[in-house]
Design an enzyme around this catalytic site. Sequence first.
Site, mmCIF file in Angstrom:
data_model
loop_
_atom_site.group_PDB
_atom_site.id
_atom_site.type_symbol
_atom_site.label_atom_id
_atom_site.label_comp_id
_atom_site.label_asym_id
_atom_site.label_seq_id
_atom_site.Cartn_x
_atom_site.Cartn_y
_atom_site.Cartn_z
ATOM 1 N N GLY A 14 0.837 -1.198 0.000
ATOM 2 C CA GLY A 14 0.000 0.000 0.000
ATOM 3 C C GLY A 14 0.865 1.238 0.000
ATOM 4 N N ARG A 15 0.228 2.363 -0.231
ATOM 5 C CA ARG A 15 0.947 3.623 -0.212
ATOM 6 C C ARG A 15 0.035 4.724 0.286
ATOM 7 N NH1 ARG A 15 3.476 5.378 -5.328
ATOM 8 N NH2 ARG A 15 4.146 3.199 -5.503
ATOM 9 N N GLY A 16 0.662 5.745 0.877
ATOM 10 C CA GLY A 16 -0.080 6.880 1.396
ATOM 11 C C GLY A 16 0.793 8.115 1.386
ATOM 12 N N SER B 142 2.607 9.389 3.655
ATOM 13 C CA SER B 142 3.892 9.301 4.354
ATOM 14 C C SER B 142 4.889 8.380 3.668
ATOM 15 C CB SER B 142 3.674 8.815 5.793
ATOM 16 O OG SER B 142 3.056 7.537 5.793
ATOM 17 N N GLY B 143 4.439 7.578 2.702
ATOM 18 C CA GLY B 143 5.369 6.697 2.014
ATOM 19 C C GLY B 143 4.700 5.444 1.487
ATOM 20 N N THR B 144 5.509 4.520 0.990
ATOM 21 C CA THR B 144 5.028 3.272 0.396
ATOM 22 C C THR B 144 5.468 2.091 1.254
ATOM 23 O OG1 THR B 144 5.260 4.285 -1.789
ATOM 24 C CG2 THR B 144 4.977 1.899 -1.719
ATOM 25 N N VAL B 145 4.587 1.100 1.384
ATOM 26 C CA VAL B 145 4.852 -0.066 2.227
ATOM 27 C C VAL B 145 5.065 -1.297 1.349
ATOM 28 C CG1 VAL B 145 4.012 -1.491 4.132
ATOM 29 C CG2 VAL B 145 3.403 0.925 4.022
ATOM 30 N N LYS C 212 8.300 0.248 5.389
ATOM 31 C CA LYS C 212 7.770 1.510 4.871
ATOM 32 C C LYS C 212 8.916 2.444 4.508
ATOM 33 C CE LYS C 212 4.062 3.913 5.512
ATOM 34 N NZ LYS C 212 2.887 4.590 6.048
ATOM 35 N N ASP D 243 -3.666 10.971 11.530
ATOM 36 C CA ASP D 243 -4.226 10.416 10.286
ATOM 37 C C ASP D 243 -4.995 9.136 10.586
ATOM 38 O OD1 ASP D 243 -4.830 10.301 7.624
ATOM 39 O OD2 ASP D 243 -2.898 9.493 6.990
#
Length: 819
Positions: A529-531, A533-536, A550, A655
Site C-alpha cells: 500500500g501507499r499513502g 507518508s510513504g510506500t509499504v 515503509k 491520520d
Amino acid sequence: MRFPPAIVSIVFFLILSYSSLASSVTKKDFMYKGSSLLVEDYGSDLLTSPDETFACGFYQVGTNAYSFSIWFAKSAERMVVWTANRDHPVNGRGSRVSLRRDATMVLTDVDGSIIWSTNTTGTMVDKAELLNTGNLVLKDPSGNILWQSFDSPTDTLLPSQPLTRHTKMVSAMAIGTHASGYFTFYFDNDNVLRLTYDGPEISSLYWPNPDFDVFTNGRTNYNSSRIALLDDMGAFLSSDRASFFASDMGSGIKRRLTLDYDGNLRLYSLDESTRSWTVTWEALPRPCDVHGLCGRNGVCTYTPKPKCSCPPGYEIVDPSDWNKGCKPKFNRTCDQTQQYGFVEVPHTDFWGFDLDYNPSSSLEHCMKLCLENCSCEAFVYRLTGEGTCYTKSALFNGHSASDFPGSAYLKLPRSLNLTSAKAATPTLITSDPDCGSNKADALIQVVGFSRMYNTNNRRTRWAYFYDFVYAIGIIEALFLASGWWGLYRRGDGVSKSMEDGYRAISSQFRKFTYAELKKATEVFKEELGRGGSGTVYKGVLKDDRVVAVKKLGDVIQGEEEFWAEVSMFGRVNHMNLVKMWGFCSEGTHRLLVYEYVENESLNKHLFSNASDSNSNSNRGARLLNWKERFRIALGTAKGLAYLHHECLEWVIHCDVKPENILLDNNFEPKIADFGLAKLSQRGGSGFQFSRIRGTKGYMAPEWFLNVPITAKVDVYGYGVVLLEIVKGSRLSDWVMVDGEEEADLMRFVWVGRNKIDECDDDDDSWVEDMVDPELKGQFNKQQAAKMIEIGISCVEEDRSKRPTMDEVVQALLQCECED
C-alpha cells in the site's frame, strides 16, 4: 514660600518611606562580600539573572520553613531547580545567607548554626552572581568562576549543566515537597547512565531496561569518561550513547530535565504564553515500570492513570506513604497444619526476587513448587507459548497491565476471608463493567472457597481456568510466542539470559542496513500500500519473520535524531498498535520496519464496493460481522487511548482512517503509522505543525483554523471511522449537492441527530436505517445506537465538546457484553 515644620517633616518622612519601599523590591544583580539575604525579606530580597528568567533567594517550603533555592521566575508556578541542603530547611526568623569576608557563602539558621556552605574559604571570591543559565556562581575580580551550583544538582538538570561521575540527580520525596526521595539518576560504576530506586527495604535498577544487557539497550560501557549534557536545542547526549530529544526541539525555549517524585525522568518545555510546563520527553512512557513505586506487596495499575493498590489478603501500611507498601492480613508461617491456596491476579507481575525459574512448566507444577517452599509468597505464571513459572520470595515492583501475558498467584491461608480481601481492593477497578447492574468488577479475580485451588490432593487440580483463555490473552500470547521463537532462532550472539521469560519482544528493535531491507523485500518488489507518508512493501527477514517495510517520503532528520525518535516508538507496546521492529537511516534513505499484519487494512473488508476510490483491491476480503466490527471499534479506541493517555501527550496520530487500522488473523485491530506525524514535524514548535496532515474527510476542522493541534484531531478521525464501521460505507467521501461540495458524513450526522432527538430512550427502531444493510439485521441494536451516539459526539466542530479517547473506551465498554 515657607512651609510649617510639621508639613516638612511629613514630606520628608514620605520620601524616606518611598525610598525604603523602592529599595525593598529592588532585585539584585550581585552579592558582594559582607552582604546578606534575610529570610524575613524572602519575597523581595532576591538575586535575579540578567534576563530575569531565574531568581535566587529564600523559598517557603512549609510552615515557618524556608530553603535557599533557585527557581524559574517566569513560570506561573515557581519551579525550583536547585536547593542548598534540601533536607534541612531553616527557620522563618533570623536565618540568612551571607557572602562572608572569608570568601565563603553560608546559610545559617536562627541559632547561628551553619546549614550549608560553599567551602571556598581563603579563595579570591569577590561576588556572587546568578547567570541566565540558572547557574549561581562565585567569581573572583577577574570574572573566573570559583564555585557554581551546577556542580551540585538536586532533582533538575538545566541546559548546559553537565551530569558527571561526581554528580547525580535525586528525586523529591513527594509532590509539593523538596526533601530527597528514593529515586536517583546517575552514572554507575560501569560508566552507564541509570535510574534506580533506593528505598527503605530494597534497591532496584529500572532504566534502562534491567532485563537487557548494556548493548541490547543501545548503550556502551566502553567509555572512560562519564559526562552527559542537555543542550539549548533540547537534545540530551551522553558518553554511554544514551540520547533523547525534546519533541519541540529548537532554540529559544526554556527547558528543564527533572527526576520527578514518581521516579520518572522527564524533559519539560516552558510555554511562555501560558507560563506552563509541557512534557516533551520521558524515560518511561509506562510509569508503572518504575520500580519501588508502590512499596512491598503493592501493585501499580492503570485506571487509566497509574495508581497503587494492595492485592487480596493485604492492606496498606500508611495511606499517606506508598513507600511503606502493603502488609499481609495474616501471619505467614511454615506450620505444616496451615493450609494454603492461591488467588489469581490477572495480567500482573512482580519483578525480581525469583526463588526459582522453570520454563515449560504446568500451572499445577508451579503451584506445587510454591507450596513446598516455605519461603515462597507467590508465583508468576507467564504464557509465552509454553508456560513459564517464577516463584517469588518477596513481592516488590508489582505492576498490572492488560498486555502482560500472565498472572500472579498469591499464596494465602485457606482460613483467610477472601470475600473481605476482595472488598479491601477498591482501587484496582477495571474499565470492564457489569452490563446488567452498571457495577464495576474488580480487576482481581478472587478465587473464593468454591473456586480456590485445592491443595489437599496429591495431584493439584484447579477450577475455572477460563480466566487464562480470554481472547485478548490468547491473541497476545500467540503473538509474543511467535516473536520469542523468532528471537530464539536468530542465534546472533544474544546472551543466554534472554531465554528467561522476562525479556520483552521489543529487544529485537534495531537498526537495519539498506542492503538488508533491499534483500528482504526483493528490491521492494511486493507493494502492500501507499499513502502520504510513504510506500509499504512486504519483506522476509533472515530469521524468517514476515515484515512490512515503509519507505518514508518527507523525513529528513539526521541519523542520531531519527534513531532517538523511532526508538521511542519502538518501545511502545500495546496489543492494538502495530509493533515496530526497527529502522534504516542511510544517506537519504529513511525506512521503518513493522510487524506484518495478515488481514491488511480495515477499508478492504469494510467497504465491499470495488469502485471505492480510497481503497485498494478488495480481493480476498469478506464481510465483517457485527461482533468483529464492535471489537475493531473498541480495540482501535483502546490503542488511541494508550497513545494519548499512557504515552507522552505529544503522540498524536494525525491520520486516523480505515487504511491505518490493520487486522490480524483474528481480526483484532492494530493501529499503524502512529508517530509519523511526529517524525515529520521537525522544525515546528510544540503542536504547531508546519503543514496540514491527514486525509480529506477524516481531518478535524481545526486543521484549517491555524490553531494548535491537540489529541482531539484523532478523536474526530476516530469518530468518522466509527460511523463508517456502523454504516459499512465511506462517509468521508465528498459529493456535489446543489452545486456545493458536501460530505456524506454531514448528512449521516444530521439524520442521526434528528432520529436520536425524536425517539424515546427505549425506542431503538431508528437504528436499522443507519446500519450497514449487508448485515441483514444481524447486529446488536443497543451497541449500534451507542456507537452512533459516540461517533456523532466525536465529530463535533467544537473540539471542547468531543470526548477524550479514554472516555470513548469507557462508553464502549459499558455495552460490550450486551447481547
